[in-house]
Enzyme design. Sequence first.
Site, PDB file in Angstrom:
ATOM      1  N   CYS A 120      -3.081  60.645 -84.872  1.00 21.48           N
ATOM      2  CA  CYS A 120      -2.208  60.570 -86.004  1.00 21.48           C
ATOM      3  C   CYS A 120      -1.546  59.449 -86.645  1.00 21.48           C
ATOM      4  O   CYS A 120      -1.175  58.466 -85.913  1.00 21.48           O
ATOM      5  CB  CYS A 120      -1.029  61.658 -85.877  1.00 21.48           C
ATOM      6  SG  CYS A 120      -1.218  63.226 -85.286  1.00 21.48           S
ATOM      7  N   THR A 121      -1.666  59.292 -88.228  1.00 24.93           N
ATOM      8  CA  THR A 121      -0.903  58.476 -88.897  1.00 24.93           C
ATOM      9  C   THR A 121       0.092  59.235 -89.864  1.00 24.93           C
ATOM     10  O   THR A 121      -0.518  60.197 -90.265  1.00 24.93           O
ATOM     11  CB  THR A 121      -1.810  57.777 -89.658  1.00 24.93           C
ATOM     12  OG1 THR A 121      -2.730  56.895 -88.615  1.00 24.93           O
ATOM     13  CG2 THR A 121      -0.999  56.609 -90.319  1.00 24.93           C
TER      14      THR A 121
END
Length: 308
Positions: A120-121
Amino acid sequence: MVTKICFFLFLCSFSQAKDVKLSSYKINLDLPPEERWNEVAKDYADGIVTVINLFKQIFTPRVVEMISILAADLVKYTPQPYSGEMLCFAEQVNLSIGEVMFLNMVYELTAYGHQNIRACTSIVAALSDGKILHGRNLDYNLGDPLRQLTIMVDFQKGGKTIYKGTTFAGYVGLLTGMKPNKFTVSLDQRNKGDWQDNAFQAYQSGTSGIIAFVIRDVLESNADFDEAVSALSSTHSIAPCYIIVGGLKDDEGAVITRNQTTAIDVWRLDITNDRWFLVETNYDHWNPPPNSDNRRDPANNMMREIGR
C-alpha cells in the site's frame, strides 16, 4: 467549509496496475449478521477458496494447521456482527469457520518484521479548491486473484447508506472506507515484530483488535474526523499499522503510526507550513525509506509537481 471528500482506490500487483470495474453490493445492517453477505458469498465462492489457499502458501503446512485451529477457537470470542458474518461465508462457501477466520486475520498474520509483503501507498491532500483528496493503492502479491474478489459495498440501515467501503469478498472488515460527509480511512501495512506476537495478542485479548473490524466499528459510529482519529489512535490493535484519515477541512488529514496498544505518532496536514499533502507507504515517515523500496520520494516529487 469543505463539503466534499474525493476518494479513490487502485488495486494492483507489483508488476502491473489495471483499471478494474468493480461490482457493488448493498449490505443490509438490519438483517441478522448470518444473512447479510449471502449474495456476495454465492457470487464469489470459487474465488474465495482460491485466495484462501494462496494465502496459506505464505506459511508452512504445519503453521497453517496451527493457525486454522487457533482461528476456529478465536471466532468463539469474536464479537457480533463479525462472528455471524464470517459464519455466513463459511456456510455459503462450504468452508470451515477456521478458514474464514484465517482470511479475516490475513493482515495480522502478514504484518511483521522481515516480511517481504510491502502493501500500500496512501496519500491525503488538501486541494486549493477546498476538497480533501484521499487516494490509496493496495499492493498485495496476489494482485490478480484479489482483483477478482474486490467489491464496493454500501452498508445500509433503513435503506440509507451509513458508510461505504472497498473490500474483498469473504473479508468482512474494511481496509478502505468512507463515512459520507464525515471522514475517509485507509490502512497501510507496518511490518514490525513477528506474526507469533500478533497471534499471541489475538489469543490474549480476543479478535476485537482485528484492525479491519476496528475501522468498520469507527465508520459505523457517529464519529467526525477528530473523533475518528482519536478512536483509531487508541483502540487496541492486534498488529502494528498505519491508518490514514481524511476529513472535510483544510488541515483534516492525518497519518497514524500505531503499535498494538496506541499511536506512537500522529502526523497531520499543516497548510500554514505548506504541508498540504501526506504520503504514507510502509515505513515510519520520520525515517528514510530503504533504497530497495523507495516509493515515498517519487510520490512526494509528483505531488509537488502537480501542485494544489
